[in-house]
Design an enzyme around this catalytic site. Sequence first.
Site, PDB file in Angstrom:
ATOM      1  N   THR A  73       0.875  -1.184   0.000  1.00  0.00           N
ATOM      2  CA  THR A  73       0.000   0.000   0.000  1.00  0.00           C
ATOM      3  C   THR A  73       0.915   1.238   0.000  1.00  0.00           C
ATOM      4  O   THR A  73       1.351   1.649  -1.064  1.00  0.00           O
ATOM      5  CB  THR A  73      -0.971  -0.013   1.199  1.00  0.00           C
ATOM      6  N   LYS A  89       3.818  -6.734   4.011  1.00  0.00           N
ATOM      7  CA  LYS A  89       3.566  -5.341   3.650  1.00  0.00           C
ATOM      8  C   LYS A  89       3.292  -4.591   4.942  1.00  0.00           C
ATOM      9  O   LYS A  89       2.764  -5.156   5.919  1.00  0.00           O
ATOM     10  CB  LYS A  89       2.405  -5.221   2.684  1.00  0.00           C
ATOM     11  N   THR A 114      -1.655  -1.152   8.870  1.00  0.00           N
ATOM     12  CA  THR A 114      -2.050  -2.464   8.396  1.00  0.00           C
ATOM     13  C   THR A 114      -0.787  -3.200   8.008  1.00  0.00           C
ATOM     14  O   THR A 114      -0.100  -2.809   7.063  1.00  0.00           O
ATOM     15  CB  THR A 114      -2.945  -2.350   7.145  1.00  0.00           C
TER      16      THR A 114
END
Lengths: 392, 392
Positions: free
Chosen positions: A144, A170, A181
């Site tokens: 992201t 990630k 996240t």
Amino acid sequence: MKVPKGFLFSTAQGSFKYQDRDDLALIYAPEGAVPAGVFTQNVFQAAPVLVAKKHISQCNLINAILINAGQANACTGEKGIQDCEETLRLLSKTLEISPEFILPASTGVIGEFFDLKKWEKAILELRENLGKVDVGKVARAIMTTDKYPKLVSKCLTLDNKEVHLLGLAKGAGMIAPNMATMLGFILCDAEVDRSWWQSCLVEAVETSFNRICVDGDTSTNDTVLALSSGKVKGSFCEDDLYRLKKAVKEICFELARLIVQDGEGASKIIKLTIKKAKTRQDARNIATTIATSPLVKTAFFGEDPNWGRIVAALGRSNASFDPQKIRLFFGDIEVFGCGVAKLEDIDVWLQGYMQKKELDLVIDLGAGEEEYFILFSDLTFDYVKLNGSYRS
Amino acid sequence: MKVPKGFLFSTAQGSFKYQDRDDLALIYAPEGAVPAGVFTQNVFQAAPVLVAKKHISQCNLINAILINAGQANACTGEKGIQDCEETLRLLSKTLEISPEFILPASTGVIGEFFDLKKWEKAILELRENLGKVDVGKVARAIMTTDKYPKLVSKCLTLDNKEVHLLGLAKGAGMIAPNMATMLGFILCDAEVDRSWWQSCLVEAVETSFNRICVDGDTSTNDTVLALSSGKVKGSFCEDDLYRLKKAVKEICFELARLIVQDGEGASKIIKLTIKKAKTRQDARNIATTIATSPLVKTAFFGEDPNWGRIVAALGRSNASFDPQKIRLFFGDIEVFGCGVAKLEDIDVWLQGYMQKKELDLVIDLGAGEEEYFILFSDLTFDYVKLNGSYRS
């Protein structure tokens, strides 16, 4: 990079949020793999977390992990769960496996609903690309706000056989404009016992992903999954298992380090070690308080050996210690001890050290035998820029 | 601005850190005043905190508060205590009062020792200026990174007599390059009972200075002192005392609000109210977790109604609630409830609201009857700039 046996990969362009890149990924174990999972402790758990937890508790073998970037499918209620299950059903149809054998993982903006038309199309593309892409593409598709993909591999010889391990993750703080996240996936081809594999992952997470701090915010979606395909069979002795566990820990630690290094706006990684604490809880409280202090984090950004801020954070951590016994080190240099500054010209002594990209901070509490470490990033202009900007 | 009877003021240029302004201040009650005090909870307590606590516990009346800016005299060990006592002795000689009747308060860089030669000179200047300066100069002399002095006054009629109250404070996060430091002083001229006066201050601090958050860091020096000279004598009835306490609370609240407004780099003040919590502790945990979240704070800076970050912070607060019952409001607008987003076009609905300088955030937990509020600032480029810069 050698990939563990028994896995195929695919990616596709779902256009969930990003328009010019793949944002859907598949890790596929056609003959199944032994799963393990660790999930966010946040009270608000995203639909994919709830569904993955359910599937992992019900199935002894797992065939696939389906990951999308751009939409977290969090705070989406019952509809979010149904949407998640529908994406698994779409994939299960095209792969001819049961949906229960698939684990979902999502990362991105929360509160938004999936557009299932986009998913239908993307899953067909995923099917077409299956086996045609390498794992590097998977690591890129799950990104992201990450600046770079995070991929680590290891090979070891157990019982005279080559065992391969691979980890990808990630995480960089959060996706603009939403929340922290991190997703992590560990793949292996050794034949392992399921409960041993789960305990192995839990231990590895505890000394890696649980020891990093970019901004102190946890998310609704944090997920680490481990699959071992069992393609490399053997009668692994205790020492083999010890080495395998060590390798999983090293992979998780290296992925965790990469996440902090890529922390949004981060210019430094600081490893803080709390030594001689009375209890582990004390050590953890102190480490977390210091690692999340905006004053400490901005001081490191400014390359300022500002031990006063560290001592102040220590003093509000609710841990049990004698202030007179505290010793604080930047690298090997003691800056504070017995309640007073140890150096007169701290800026001169530490100027070079503060310019390093990776720094060591050690606090000796002189109170007991427990030790704890944490890796954290600094707080920079770019952090504020990334997270203060409008959603676009 | 009318000043309570029984007090004289002075300031002087000590050049402790600042070179071009007064940085030493005196609040003097020649005939004594009833004291009350609330101090930092940090384990590391600065010398002036330790000395002030001792004096306040030993003396029924206090003659003076001696405040310096630029040096915190914290983490200075036994020598710091001796230095602090020496400054009081210097003042006591020139004022011909006992050093025990003086309360010290320091703010500034920690770990540095006082230069007593500078103090000797400055205290002579303080004596010369006594009664010649107004309280506004005191409010300016105690400033560190504050952009403006903080001064609030009130007048009320009790038992047909005019009672005056005045409050001054400093605080903006922390002094570069050191720590959060807030000092507050409340002056009054009503005749009050000592233990009542102390409980009055404790209550006022609880709903003011204990409810603000710039960066979540507490300091070694936080001090709030209240002196009442007793010049206005009267037989105050219960209602009078109620109104006097209310006035002290209002003064403290307004000073606290000014501190957040002047929070380092702050562009917004957010009042967060937690309603219907099961316990007060729950409500406080939630409020503090949200108010210190870098993600929440940067979102407000970006004028982004990013409720996902607020919900994520709520979810990691360890408070007890049912996620399905949570309702989250920006002003009067409900944005999240029953586990899902309440608005489709949140940016359209909230664009105007997010541009306000003072915002209201309400979380209804639907779990009980407890309520709690906190005032916090956003996290901006200027915060990082102020706190990331080198000491100079």
